[in-house]
Structure formats: structure tokens, C-alpha cells
Design an enzyme around this catalytic site. Structure first.
Site, mmCIF file in Angstrom:
data_model
loop_
_atom_site.group_PDB
_atom_site.id
_atom_site.type_symbol
_atom_site.label_atom_id
_atom_site.label_comp_id
_atom_site.label_asym_id
_atom_site.label_seq_id
_atom_site.Cartn_x
_atom_site.Cartn_y
_atom_site.Cartn_z
ATOM 1 C CB CYS A 156 -0.866 -2.660 0.708
ATOM 2 S SG CYS A 156 -1.199 -4.143 -0.281
ATOM 3 N N GLY A 182 -4.361 -4.403 -0.725
ATOM 4 C CA GLY A 182 -4.739 -4.636 0.664
ATOM 5 C C GLY A 182 -5.867 -3.725 1.110
ATOM 6 C CD GLU A 233 2.504 -4.320 0.024
ATOM 7 O OE1 GLU A 233 2.507 -4.909 -1.079
ATOM 8 O OE2 GLU A 233 2.726 -3.099 0.154
ATOM 9 C CB CYS A 240 1.221 -4.058 -7.236
ATOM 10 S SG CYS A 240 1.999 -2.726 -6.299
ATOM 11 C CG HIS A 245 -5.194 -9.259 0.051
ATOM 12 N ND1 HIS A 245 -4.341 -8.262 0.484
ATOM 13 C CD2 HIS A 245 -5.116 -9.257 -1.308
ATOM 14 C CE1 HIS A 245 -3.780 -7.683 -0.571
ATOM 15 N NE2 HIS A 245 -4.237 -8.267 -1.661
#
Length: 281
Positions: free
Chosen positions: A214, A217, A205, A74, A156
């Protein structure tokens, strides 16, 4: 159990942070994660971030999504945790161990904090995918363009399109997150070029749904944009909540942005069984 916490956000991507939790605290938070993350019945957040002792690193980082599932990485949350820990430890740089690997974060000046998200992985088995496939041009059906799969501590799936704003994210996000090709599910990003080395990104997410930002991301999206020949390695990523800077270097992918303190407080958690909420992270 009385639990002290800090509420922070990075570009609106918001977190409950519990710094230096004991094992009983970790167990209680894990069991009650959904309640804590609920915006009507709890504190409310996209993710819960817990630090615990883990020498020789400054701490071990445990990440829980708002649905209670464990996450490996994260980026925005790591930057928020770093801000809390650097203030407590009177340091300008810290090291964290997480399920996704070792993370280094530091003060970048002007209220910015950077984190080295590590080196991306592209092999189908490292994403992971359910079977061998070209991770630079995944065919996920549904009439969608090819996607790129990247693991930057967590999985991802990035789609490059002409206009990310036009994507029906609330409809496509949950279907793609749980696509059969992703045995551990995936974070879903849609990107479009909006300027020189500048991309727009929207995100669904894994375990949290649509969020305003994110960090992992944004990192994966910047890497995808470079690999597709759309940008250089240093990219500004424009999210719903603001901008992040990503620079893919030989040392790893460096992600930089602002963090904000919202409030701190205490909450009383019901007791849990002695063996509940155990984590092997």
C-alpha cells in the site's frame, strides 16, 4: 459497453486501469466495480483506477476500492497510472488531480516511478476523527498500544510494535478500519523497525482488506516512524510484496518503487441507467 483496460501492479498491489474514460464509461465502471474487482467473477484487483480529461492537469484520477467505495488516494496505483500515461503522452512527468489533491509523478530511473504524495495532515479534524483527540497517541482500546493518525490524501492509523509479523491482521484489521473514531473508516498499518531507517509494514486497506503493498500506507508509516523518533525522514519500507522508498521532504512525501505490467484486455459491461454511477470527484 466494451471497456479496454490494463492490469498492473506495484509490489503485488494490483489494479485495473482504464485510461481516459468517457463519462458513460466512468458511470458503468462505478456501478460494476465490485464485479470487475472480483477475482473469480471479474478481472480481479485491489483497486480500480480511472483517468479522465481534466485540464490543465494531464488527467483527473478516480479511485475505486474493490468493494466499490471511492478512495481519495492510492500511491502504488498512482505510480502505475503514471507509467501508462507517460508512455502514451511520451512524457517523463505528469500531473493528476484526485479527490485527495494534486499529484505529481515522474520517471525515477532503473524502472522506478516516484510520486509526490503531498504534505501529511495531523489535525484530528483533517484525519478525520469523530471527536478531538491526540493524533500522535490514539487510544483505540482492545488492549492495543497507542496509534498515530495521519492523513496523506486518505486516513491512516499506524501502530508501532516490536514485531509486526506477530499481529493478527485479519482479525484486528476490519475492527479497526470501522472503529467509531473513524467516521470515514481508516487504513490500518502495523510497523516495526528492522534496521537503520528500515521498517517492516503490514497493512489492512480500507475497502480492500489485506494487500501485499500500500503506497499511501507506506508513506504514512514512514512519516509515523520519523515522528516517533524511530528513523530519519528517508526510509525503506518492507511490505509483503517488496520494498518502497519514502522520503519526507519540504516539498512533500516522495514515494518511489517499481511497477509491473501484467496484461491488457477488453471486457463487456452491461448497460447502466443514464444517471447511475455519478461521481463528484
Amino acid at each position: 459497453m466494451e471497456l479496454s483496460f490494463v492490469k498492473m501492479h506495484g509490489l503485488g498491489n494490483d489494479f485495473i486501469i482504464v485510461d481516459m474514460a468517457t463519462p458513460p464509461m466512468v458511470a458503468a465502471i462505478t456501478v460494476h466495480a465490485r464485479m470487475l474487482a472480483d477475482r473469480r467473477r471479474g478481472i480481479g484487483c485491489d483497486q480500480i483506477l480511472i483517468t479522465a480529461e481534466d485540464h490543465p492537469a494531464d488527467a483527473r484520477l478516480i479511485i475505486l476500492n474493490s468493494d466499490g467505495s471511492l478512495a481519495e488516494a492510492c500511491g502504488n496505483g498512482t505510480r502505475c497510472v503514471a507509467a501508462v500515461m507517460m508512455q502514451r503522452l511520451a512524457k517523463d512527468q505528469i500531473t493528476l488531480n484526485s479527490a485527495g489533491g494534486r499529484l505529481e509523478a515522474w520517471q525515477a530511473g532503473h524502472g522506478m516511478i516516484s510520486v509526490n504524495m503531498g504534505h501529511p495532515r495531523f489535525d484530528w479534524s483533517e484525519i478525520p476523527l469523530a471527536h478531538q483527540a491526540d493524533t500522535k497517541a490514539l487510544d483505540l482500546g482492545m488492549g492495543l498500544p497507542p496509534a498515530m493518525a495521519i492523513n496523506i490524501g486518505n486516513p491512516h492509523c499506524v501502530f508501532a510494535v516490536d514485531d509486526a509479523e506477530s499481529i493478527a491482521l485479519a482479525e484486528l484489521g476490519p475492527r479497526l478500519e470501522t472503529h467509531a473514531l473513524f467516521p470515514e473508516k481508516a487504513n490500518i498499518e502495523w510497523i516495526s523497525v528492522i534496521g537503520d531507517n528500515r521498517i517492516r509494514m503490514r497493512v489492512w486497506e480500507r475497502g480492500a482488506g489485506i494487500t501485499s503493498a500500500c503506497g499511501s500506507g507506506a508513506t504514512a508509516s514512514a512519516i509515523a516512524a520519523y515522528r516517533l523518533g524511530l528513523t530519519e525522514k528517508a526510509v525503506t519500507v518492507v511490505l509483503d510484496g517488496g520494498e518502497l522508498m519514502v522520503n519526507w521532504t519540504d516539498a512533500g512525501a516522495i514515494m518511489t518503487g517499481e511497477v509491473s505490467h501484467v496484461f491488457h484486455g477488453q471486457i463487456t459491461l452491461p448497460p447502466v441507467a443514464a444517471n447511475a454511477g455519478a461521481t463528484n470527484d
